[in-house]
Design an enzyme around this catalytic site. Structure first.
Site, short mmCIF file in Angstrom:
data_model
loop_
_atom_site.label_atom_id
_atom_site.label_comp_id
_atom_site.label_asym_id
_atom_site.label_seq_id
_atom_site.Cartn_x
_atom_site.Cartn_y
_atom_site.Cartn_z
N SER A 1 -21.60 20.20 17.54
CA SER A 1 -22.07 20.23 16.27
C SER A 1 -21.43 21.06 15.49
O SER A 1 -21.49 21.08 14.21
CB SER A 1 -23.58 20.97 16.58
OG SER A 1 -24.55 19.94 16.95
N ASP B 1 -28.99 17.47 8.66
CA ASP B 1 -29.50 18.19 9.70
C ASP B 1 -30.95 18.82 9.52
O ASP B 1 -31.50 18.12 9.19
CB ASP B 1 -28.44 19.21 9.71
CG ASP B 1 -27.91 19.82 11.00
OD1 ASP B 1 -28.80 20.55 11.62
OD2 ASP B 1 -26.70 19.59 11.50
N HIS C 1 -29.89 25.67 12.52
CA HIS C 1 -28.77 24.55 13.09
C HIS C 1 -28.01 24.37 11.95
O HIS C 1 -26.66 24.47 11.71
CB HIS C 1 -29.34 23.60 13.90
CG HIS C 1 -27.91 22.77 14.39
ND1 HIS C 1 -27.61 21.53 13.86
CD2 HIS C 1 -27.35 22.71 15.69
CE1 HIS C 1 -26.67 20.98 14.61
NE2 HIS C 1 -26.51 21.83 15.80
#
Length: 331
Positions: free
Chosen positions: A217, A8, A65
């Site tokens: 996600s 990620d 994220h």
């Protein structure tokens, strides 16, 4: 407990939620500026930054994220060893070469679950499919990925990495078990749904705080955590076996019919940190008449036919002797 690689934007390694939960590369001496284990990366104690070719702790997570994704895994599977692998930059973008290096590092360093909360519309490059094939067949790894947030049918418009062979693709559901408004779906290419709306997890910009995000996600790491739990009891679990167990255990939802292989949400066993337990709301089909059974209306009609035929035969007995008969049996 298995190593779960978060491929990620990186992770904030000193976040409170990760204390005692990060994978540790035993071959490295932290902070000595030396590539102690000879894998080509200096001080990769908790993971790898494929953009700068440093240990993950040097850059952490400029985007936020990946830290949230990692925090979601650690809530679903408290025993998971979190490995941070960064190939997406501060703006969320990444390269094919970065993805290849990220997946390769995760496999070589022992990750058994690889979460991929990223993707794009279109077919997966052959190089990445090759790594998935090698990862599943030779390393025994299980790849889990987000289905996408384009409100699109993945059966018609391919989404990568979600549609890759060997990938367990995950859609996002809300707290009531309905599909999220942004969600991709696919009766053939999405395995199941998992909580992905307003998920609270680790905040990369507050080492003791959490933030809320929504998307497939967020759903993918819930399933990645569930796979890690399954591996605790069966370390030799294959991708196909894990996928089938997840599908078999899903809570069926009418609103998810024809939206995934499971037509439901990940088992309540794993979703407790994110919403209350769901109930199966799919009404079973009505009971069918037993094969060969006869209801009252049909029986009465047959009785009437029999009475009529009996009366006719009284007057055609000679014809019956000559071979004129009535067959009441099945045809």
């Amino acid at each position: 407990m298995a190593i779960v690689a978060i491929v990620d934007t990186g992770i904030l390694v000193n976040h409170d939620d990760f204390k005692g939960k990060l994978w540790v590369n035993e071959g490295e001496v932290p902070g000595n500026g030396v590539d102690d284990d000879g894998n080509g990366v200096v001080d990769d104690v908790n993971g790898f930054d494929a953009i700068t070719f440093q240990g993950i702790g040097k850059v952490n997570d400029p985007n936020g994220h990946g830290t949230h994704v990692a925090g979601t895994v650690s809530q679903t599977s408290p025993n998971a060893e979190i490995m941070g692998v960064r190939f997406l930059g501060a703006n969320g973008g990444g390269s094919l070469g970065g993805a290849i290096n990220a997946w390769s590092y995760a496999l070589i360093m022992g990750a058994k679950v690889i979460n991929n909360s990223w993707g794009f519309q279109g077919n997966l490059p052959r190089q990445l499919q090759d790594i998935i094939d090698i990862g599943t067949e030779q390393f025994g790894a299980i790849f889990v990925g987000a289905a996408g947030n384009d409100s699109s049918n993945n059966d018609r418009v391919p989404s990568s990495q979600a549609n890759a062979q060997g990938m367990i693709s995950v859609g996002a559901s809300d707290r009531n078990g309905n599909p999220a408004r942004f969600d991709n779906f696919g009766a053939n290419n999405v395995a199941l749904f998992a909580p992905g709306g307003n998920i609270s997890a680790a905040d990369a910009f507050n080492p003791n705080g959490r933030t809320r995000l929504s998307g497939t996600s967020m759903a993918s790491p819930v399933v990645a955590g569930a796979v890690d739990v399954l591996l605790e009891t069966n370390p030799s679990l294959t991708t196909a076996q894990a996928k089938q167990q997840l599908i078999d255990g899903a809570v069926k939802q009418r609103s998810l019919a024809n939206s995934s292989l499971a037509e439901g949400v990940l088992s309540n066993t794993f979703t407790g940190p994110f919403h209350e337990a769901l109930t199966d709301d799919v009404t079973p089909p009505p009971a069918q008449e037993p094969v060969g059974g006869i209801n009252e209306e049909t029986q009465q009609a047959l009785n009437n036919i029999s009475d009529t035929l009996g009366s006719c035969l009284l007057y055609t007995s000679d014809a019956a002797d000559e071979g004129l008969g009535v067959d009441l049996g099945g045809r």
